[in-house]
Design an enzyme around this catalytic site. Structure first.
Site, short mmCIF file in Angstrom:
data_model
loop_
_atom_site.label_atom_id
_atom_site.label_comp_id
_atom_site.label_asym_id
_atom_site.label_seq_id
_atom_site.Cartn_x
_atom_site.Cartn_y
_atom_site.Cartn_z
N ASP A 1 0.85 -1.20 0.00
CA ASP A 1 0.00 0.00 0.00
C ASP A 1 0.88 1.25 0.00
OD1 ASP A 1 -2.93 1.04 0.67
OD2 ASP A 1 -1.52 2.23 1.84
N TYR B 1 2.65 9.80 0.04
CA TYR B 1 3.76 9.25 0.83
C TYR B 1 5.12 9.57 0.19
CZ TYR B 1 -0.11 6.36 2.65
OH TYR B 1 -1.30 5.92 3.17
N LYS C 1 -2.83 6.00 -4.39
CA LYS C 1 -4.00 6.84 -4.10
C LYS C 1 -3.91 8.21 -4.75
CE LYS C 1 -3.92 4.53 0.38
NZ LYS C 1 -2.53 4.45 0.80
N HIS D 1 -7.90 9.23 -1.89
CA HIS D 1 -7.25 9.19 -0.58
C HIS D 1 -8.13 9.79 0.53
CE1 HIS D 1 -2.94 9.06 1.20
NE2 HIS D 1 -3.82 8.84 2.14
P1 NAD Z 1 0.11 1.11 11.93
O1 NAD Z 1 -1.08 0.98 12.78
O2 NAD Z 1 0.42 0.11 10.91
O3 NAD Z 1 1.32 1.31 12.93
C1 NAD Z 1 2.65 1.34 12.50
C2 NAD Z 1 3.53 1.52 13.74
O4 NAD Z 1 3.27 0.49 14.69
C3 NAD Z 1 5.00 1.40 13.40
O5 NAD Z 1 5.52 2.64 13.00
C4 NAD Z 1 5.59 0.92 14.72
O6 NAD Z 1 5.79 2.02 15.57
C5 NAD Z 1 4.49 0.07 15.29
N1 NAD Z 1 4.64 -1.38 15.02
C6 NAD Z 1 4.56 -2.03 13.83
N2 NAD Z 1 4.66 -3.36 14.00
C7 NAD Z 1 4.83 -3.56 15.33
C8 NAD Z 1 4.99 -4.71 16.13
N3 NAD Z 1 4.99 -5.94 15.61
N4 NAD Z 1 5.14 -4.54 17.47
C9 NAD Z 1 5.15 -3.31 18.03
N5 NAD Z 1 4.98 -2.18 17.32
C10 NAD Z 1 4.82 -2.30 15.99
O7 NAD Z 1 0.02 2.60 11.28
P2 NAD Z 1 0.09 3.24 9.85
O8 NAD Z 1 1.41 3.03 9.22
O9 NAD Z 1 -0.38 4.63 10.00
O10 NAD Z 1 -1.03 2.46 9.01
C11 NAD Z 1 -0.72 1.35 8.20
C12 NAD Z 1 -0.75 1.73 6.73
O11 NAD Z 1 -2.03 2.24 6.36
C13 NAD Z 1 0.18 2.89 6.36
O12 NAD Z 1 1.53 2.52 6.36
C14 NAD Z 1 -0.39 3.30 5.03
O13 NAD Z 1 0.01 2.43 4.02
C15 NAD Z 1 -1.89 3.19 5.31
N6 NAD Z 1 -2.48 4.49 5.78
C16 NAD Z 1 -3.51 5.01 5.05
C17 NAD Z 1 -4.10 6.20 5.44
C18 NAD Z 1 -5.21 6.77 4.62
O14 NAD Z 1 -5.59 7.92 4.86
N7 NAD Z 1 -5.74 6.03 3.68
C19 NAD Z 1 -3.67 6.87 6.60
C20 NAD Z 1 -2.63 6.31 7.33
C21 NAD Z 1 -2.07 5.11 6.92
#
Ligand code: NAD
Length: 265
Positions: A50, A55, A80, A111
């Site tokens: 994704d 990004y 997106k 998005h």
């Molecule tokens: P997430 O909930 O995936 O959290 C990521 C964070 O969790 C990492 O930076 C790390 O600090 C922690 N983490 C990851 N694996 C872990 C583990 N096994 N143990 C402990 N901590 C851990 O948050 P995200 O990145 O915001 O969301 C996931 C994906 O969703 C993004 O990377 C992106 O691709 C997408 N996204 C989309 C939107 C949108 O508006 N459509 C917004 C935000 C994110």
């Protein structure tokens, strides 16, 4: 429940198959770090990446996919459309395609909705979907039930997914039911609460019961609810941990408990 694995997919309403588990890339800077993270995720068995124009890392995402040696058809890639480009979607798509350089995009999402332009933006995407063989499915992100209803009132192509902030701590049963009823798959961003709630007692208690980590419980909860999930990590051990969620099953009683977490915060 059929036994799920890292390659398990959901069927979208246009017939496309989308892997339930994907790898998120938000806030991973373009360059070596994105390249290595995506390549590592693919080596771990993830087959769904994704990204987004916003990004700024489409170039490195695309390069990692090309260099992985995995056939393009076996990897599902989402990017997106940023709201500023809503009325210039064809151009924005062309730029994303050029940056990714992987031939086509499996899923192109709006998005964020632009109030007042929700229907118009969807019409642009429909046009792209109908005229371009470089976009295999179209969908939305961060749209409310009301905004989806207004899209459905004029759509000739339904959105295949709504990608929204979703975890047991941000669970909206009304959105979930609405999507199910309308053949739209819910996709969770921030499935790990962006790391913020992983130490919560209610969650760690369940994690201990299953001998799994809090992150694994949150991701397994999505998968069992047929919610596509796209956790992000740049740490190799966590990327592996986040994919190691297919050797256990959360009981329906515990799924019910997790469903209600958001009521108590
Ligand atoms: P997430 O909930 O995936 O959290 C990521 C964070 O969790 C990492 O930076 C790390 O600090 C922690 N983490 C990851 N694996 C872990 C583990 N096994 N143990 C402990 N901590 C851990 O948050 P995200 O990145 O915001 O969301 C996931 C994906 O969703 C993004 O990377 C992106 O691709 C997408 N996204 C989309 C939107 C949108 O508006 N459509 C917004 C935000 C994110």
């Amino acid at each position: 429940m059929n036994k799920l694995n890292i390659r398990s997919t959901v069927k979208l309403n246009n017939g496309t198959q989308m892997p339930l588990l994907g790898f998120g890339t938000y806030q991973i800077p373009d360059g070596e770090i994105t390249y290595n993270s995506v390549l590592h995720a693919l080596n771990e068995g993830y087959r769904h990446i994704d990204t987004a124009k916003f990004y700024g890392n489409e170039v490195s995402v695309g390069k990692a996919i090309r260099d992985s040696g995995i056939p393009r058809k076996d990897i599902f890639v989402t990017t997106k459309l940023w709201p500023n480009d809503a009325l210039n979607a064809e151009k924005a798509l062309e730029i994303s395609l050029k940056k990714l350089d992987i031939g086509y995009i499996d899923l192109y999402l709006i998005h964020w909705p632009l109030p007042g332009l929700v229907k118009k933006t969807w019409k642009r995407l429909e046009k792209i979907y109908k005229n371009s063989n470089q976009v295999k499915a179209i969908g939305i992100s961060n749209h409310t039930v009301g905004q989806i209803k207004s899209i459905l009132s004029i759509a000739t192509v339904k959105p295949v997914v709504n990608q929204i902030k979703c975890s047991p701590y941000n669970f909206d049963p009304k959105m979930y039911e609405f999507c199910q009823k309308n053949g739209i798959i819910m996709e969770a961003w921030g499935p790990l609460t962006q790391g913020k709630r992983l130490g919560d007692d209610k969650l760690t208690t369940i994690a201990e019961k299953y001998g799994k980590s809090p992150a694994q419980i949150l991701l397994r909860w999505c998968i069992q609810k047929n919610i596509v999930t796209i956790p992000k990590s740049t740490h190799q051990n966590r990327v592996a941990e986040n994919a190691d969620i297919f050797d256990f099953e959360i009981s329906s009683a515990d799924i019910g408990k997790l469903d209600n977490f958001s009521k108590n915060i």
